[in-house]
Scaffold this motif. Structure first.
Motif, PDB file in Angstrom:
ATOM      1  N   MET A   1       0.849  -1.195   0.000  1.00  0.00           N
ATOM      2  CA  MET A   1       0.000   0.000   0.000  1.00  0.00           C
ATOM      3  C   MET A   1       0.879   1.236   0.000  1.00  0.00           C
ATOM      4  N   ASN A   2       0.587   2.182  -0.896  1.00  0.00           N
ATOM      5  CA  ASN A   2       1.376   3.398  -1.037  1.00  0.00           C
ATOM      6  C   ASN A   2       0.695   4.552  -0.310  1.00  0.00           C
ATOM      7  N   ILE A   3       1.317   5.029   0.771  1.00  0.00           N
ATOM      8  CA  ILE A   3       0.771   6.134   1.555  1.00  0.00           C
ATOM      9  C   ILE A   3       1.746   7.303   1.457  1.00  0.00           C
ATOM     10  N   THR A   4       1.313   8.413   0.865  1.00  0.00           N
ATOM     11  CA  THR A   4       2.197   9.565   0.662  1.00  0.00           C
ATOM     12  C   THR A   4       1.486  10.870   1.039  1.00  0.00           C
ATOM     13  N   PRO A   5       1.093  11.042   2.298  1.00  0.00           N
ATOM     14  CA  PRO A   5       0.374  12.256   2.685  1.00  0.00           C
ATOM     15  C   PRO A   5       1.313  13.449   2.857  1.00  0.00           C
ATOM     16  N   ASP A   6       0.836  14.613   2.485  1.00  0.00           N
ATOM     17  CA  ASP A   6       1.573  15.863   2.657  1.00  0.00           C
ATOM     18  C   ASP A   6       0.664  16.816   3.435  1.00  0.00           C
ATOM     19  N   PHE A   7       0.931  16.955   4.726  1.00  0.00           N
ATOM     20  CA  PHE A   7       0.090  17.772   5.597  1.00  0.00           C
ATOM     21  C   PHE A   7       0.377  19.252   5.380  1.00  0.00           C
ATOM     22  N   SER A   8      -0.675  20.040   5.242  1.00  0.00           N
ATOM     23  CA  SER A   8      -0.509  21.488   5.158  1.00  0.00           C
ATOM     24  C   SER A   8      -0.221  22.044   6.551  1.00  0.00           C
ATOM     25  N   VAL A   9       0.175  23.320   6.603  1.00  0.00           N
ATOM     26  CA  VAL A   9       0.450  23.959   7.897  1.00  0.00           C
ATOM     27  C   VAL A   9      -0.805  23.945   8.775  1.00  0.00           C
ATOM     28  N   LEU A  10      -1.955  24.308   8.173  1.00  0.00           N
ATOM     29  CA  LEU A  10      -3.202  24.285   8.939  1.00  0.00           C
ATOM     30  C   LEU A  10      -3.569  22.861   9.335  1.00  0.00           C
ATOM     31  N   GLY A  11      -3.311  21.914   8.447  1.00  0.00           N
ATOM     32  CA  GLY A  11      -3.572  20.518   8.768  1.00  0.00           C
ATOM     33  C   GLY A  11      -2.744  20.060   9.946  1.00  0.00           C
ATOM     34  N   LEU A  82      -9.730   6.124   3.141  1.00  0.00           N
ATOM     35  CA  LEU A  82     -11.117   6.535   2.903  1.00  0.00           C
ATOM     36  C   LEU A  82     -11.481   6.349   1.437  1.00  0.00           C
ATOM     37  N   ASN A  83     -11.416   5.130   0.993  1.00  0.00           N
ATOM     38  CA  ASN A  83     -11.722   4.792  -0.396  1.00  0.00           C
ATOM     39  C   ASN A  83     -12.219   3.352  -0.443  1.00  0.00           C
ATOM     40  N   LEU A  84     -12.880   3.014  -1.531  1.00  0.00           N
ATOM     41  CA  LEU A  84     -13.326   1.639  -1.701  1.00  0.00           C
ATOM     42  C   LEU A  84     -12.133   0.771  -2.087  1.00  0.00           C
ATOM     43  N   PRO A  85     -12.119  -0.476  -1.671  1.00  0.00           N
ATOM     44  CA  PRO A  85     -11.022  -1.366  -2.047  1.00  0.00           C
ATOM     45  C   PRO A  85     -10.992  -1.590  -3.549  1.00  0.00           C
ATOM     46  N   ALA A  86      -9.796  -1.851  -4.069  1.00  0.00           N
ATOM     47  CA  ALA A  86      -9.645  -2.045  -5.510  1.00  0.00           C
ATOM     48  C   ALA A  86     -10.416  -3.264  -5.984  1.00  0.00           C
ATOM     49  N   GLU A  87     -10.392  -4.334  -5.197  1.00  0.00           N
ATOM     50  CA  GLU A  87     -11.108  -5.566  -5.553  1.00  0.00           C
ATOM     51  C   GLU A  87     -12.391  -5.629  -4.728  1.00  0.00           C
ATOM     52  N   VAL A 195      -5.818  -8.274  17.960  1.00  0.00           N
ATOM     53  CA  VAL A 195      -6.940  -7.977  17.060  1.00  0.00           C
ATOM     54  C   VAL A 195      -6.613  -6.759  16.199  1.00  0.00           C
ATOM     55  N   GLY A 196      -6.038  -5.740  16.832  1.00  0.00           N
ATOM     56  CA  GLY A 196      -5.659  -4.550  16.087  1.00  0.00           C
ATOM     57  C   GLY A 196      -4.628  -4.851  15.011  1.00  0.00           C
ATOM     58  N   GLY A 197      -3.711  -5.778  15.305  1.00  0.00           N
ATOM     59  CA  GLY A 197      -2.732  -6.176  14.306  1.00  0.00           C
ATOM     60  C   GLY A 197      -3.391  -6.825  13.098  1.00  0.00           C
ATOM     61  N   ALA A 198      -4.407  -7.663  13.366  1.00  0.00           N
ATOM     62  CA  ALA A 198      -5.128  -8.301  12.264  1.00  0.00           C
ATOM     63  C   ALA A 198      -5.885  -7.264  11.439  1.00  0.00           C
ATOM     64  N   LEU A 199      -6.476  -6.277  12.109  1.00  0.00           N
ATOM     65  CA  LEU A 199      -7.196  -5.220  11.393  1.00  0.00           C
ATOM     66  C   LEU A 199      -6.235  -4.362  10.570  1.00  0.00           C
ATOM     67  N   THR A 200      -5.054  -4.115  11.134  1.00  0.00           N
ATOM     68  CA  THR A 200      -4.040  -3.368  10.393  1.00  0.00           C
ATOM     69  C   THR A 200      -3.631  -4.120   9.137  1.00  0.00           C
ATOM     70  N   ARG A 201      -3.476  -5.424   9.283  1.00  0.00           N
ATOM     71  CA  ARG A 201      -3.125  -6.258   8.130  1.00  0.00           C
ATOM     72  C   ARG A 201      -4.207  -6.172   7.054  1.00  0.00           C
ATOM     73  N   LEU A 202      -5.468  -6.226   7.470  1.00  0.00           N
ATOM     74  CA  LEU A 202      -6.565  -6.102   6.509  1.00  0.00           C
ATOM     75  C   LEU A 202      -6.502  -4.769   5.776  1.00  0.00           C
ATOM     76  N   TYR A 203      -6.212  -3.712   6.528  1.00  0.00           N
ATOM     77  CA  TYR A 203      -6.151  -2.379   5.933  1.00  0.00           C
ATOM     78  C   TYR A 203      -5.026  -2.272   4.912  1.00  0.00           C
ATOM     79  N   LEU A 204      -3.832  -2.687   5.314  1.00  0.00           N
ATOM     80  CA  LEU A 204      -2.684  -2.542   4.425  1.00  0.00           C
ATOM     81  C   LEU A 204      -2.774  -3.484   3.226  1.00  0.00           C
ATOM     82  N   THR A 205      -3.486  -4.589   3.392  1.00  0.00           N
ATOM     83  CA  THR A 205      -3.637  -5.537   2.289  1.00  0.00           C
ATOM     84  C   THR A 205      -4.650  -5.058   1.264  1.00  0.00           C
TER      85      THR A 205
END
Length: 240
Positions: A1-11, A82-87, A195-205
Motif C-alpha cells: 500500500m502506497n501512503i504519501t500524505p503531505d500535511f498542510s500547515v493548517l492541517g 477513505l476509499n473503496l477497495p480495488a477488488e 486484534v488490532g494487528g489483524a485489522l491493520t493487516r486487513l487495511y494494508l492488504t
C-alpha cells in the motif's frame, strides 16, 4: 500500500488537538469507566451516559481527521484509507465470510451455554434494552471511528509527519490503539493488540478501511451485545 500524505500547515495545526485526544484517551477512558463502575448500581443511566460521552468524543475525533483532510490538498482520501477497495467483489466475499463465521460461532456458543466474558469488558455488558441499543451504537462507532483515527490517520501521520516507513508507522499506531483501551486491563490490552494487528493487516492488504471497519464493528457487537445476551439467557434458563 502506497501512503504519501503531505500535511498542510493548517492541517498540522489541527493534528495537535487530535493527537492530544489520542494520547489522553486511555487515561480519560479508564477514569470514566471506573467512575461508571462505582455509580452503576445506584444510577441506572451510568452506562448509557458513559457510552454517550465516548460516542461524542469518537465522532469528534473523526471530524478533526476530516478537517485535516479538507485543509491539506496534499493528502488524498486514499492516504487515510477513505476509499473503496480495488477488488470490491473480493472484499464483499471476505465480509460475507467473516459475518457467516461469527454467526456460526455465536450460535455454537449459545448452544453450549455461553462463554465467560473477559474481565476487562464485564462492566460494558448491557442489562437493559436501552443499554443494549447504546452498546450497539458504541460498537458501530468504535468500528468506524477507531479505524479512521487509529488506522487511517495515525499511520498517515507517522509516514507524512514523523517520516516513518509504513510498517513502523503501523506499529506505532497499533501501540496507541492498545493504549486507548487501558480501562480493560493489561491482559485484555494484549488481546486487543492482536486484534488490532489483524485489522491493520486487513487495511494494508486491501488499501481501504472498509473491511477493517466492518470486522471491527462485528467483533464489538459480538463482545458487548451478543455474547452477554446469550450468557444472560442461559443464566436465566439455569435459574428457572
Amino acid at each position: 500500500m502506497n501512503i504519501t500524505p503531505d500535511f498542510s500547515v493548517l492541517g498540522l495545526a489541527l493534528t495537535v488537538p487530535l493527537m492530544g485526544y489520542v494520547l489522553a484517551e486511555g487515561i480519560i477512558g479508564k477514569r470514566s469507566y471506573d467512575r461508571m463502575q462505582r455509580r452503576r448500581d445506584e444510577d441506572p443511566k451510568a452506562l448509557t451516559g458513559m457510552y454517550r460521552t465516548w460516542i461524542a468524543g469518537a465522532w469528534g475525533s473523526v471530524a478533526l481527521v476530516l478537517a485535516v483532510l479538507a485543509v491539506s490538498p496534499g493528502i488524498a482520501p486514499s492516504d487515510l484509507g477513505l476509499n473503496l477497495p480495488a477488488e470490491a467483489s473480493e472484499t464483499l466475499g471476505m465480509i460475507a465470510g467473516v459475518a457467516f463465521a461469527m454467526t456460526v460461532v455465536a450460535l455454537a456458543i449459545g448452544l453450549r451455554g455461553g462463554l465467560p466474558q473477559r474481565q476487562g469488558a464485564t462492566g460494558l455488558q448491557p442489562r437493559t434494552t436501552a443499554e443494549r441499543w447504546w452498546a450497539a451504537a458504541m460498537s458501530v462507532t468504535a468500528g468506524v471511528c477507531e479505524e479512521i483515527v487509529y488506522r487511517g490517520f495515525l499511520i498517515a501521520f507517522g509516514v507524512g509527519v514523523l517520516g516513518l516507513e509504513t510498517t513502523p508507522a503501523a506499529l506505532l499506531a497499533l501501540a496507541l490503539f492498545a493504549a486507548g483501551h487501558l480501562y480493560q486491563g493489561w491482559q485484555s490490552m494484549f488481546l486487543i493488540a492482536l486484534v488490532g494487528g489483524a485489522l491493520t493487516r486487513l487495511y494494508l492488504t486491501t488499501g481501504s478501511l472498509v473491511l477493517p471497519i466492518i470486522v471491527h464493528a462485528l467483533i464489538d457487537i459480538m463482545a458487548i451485545v451478543v455474547l452477554p445476551a446469550l450468557n444472560g439467557r442461559r443464566s436465566a434458563e439455569t435459574a428457572g
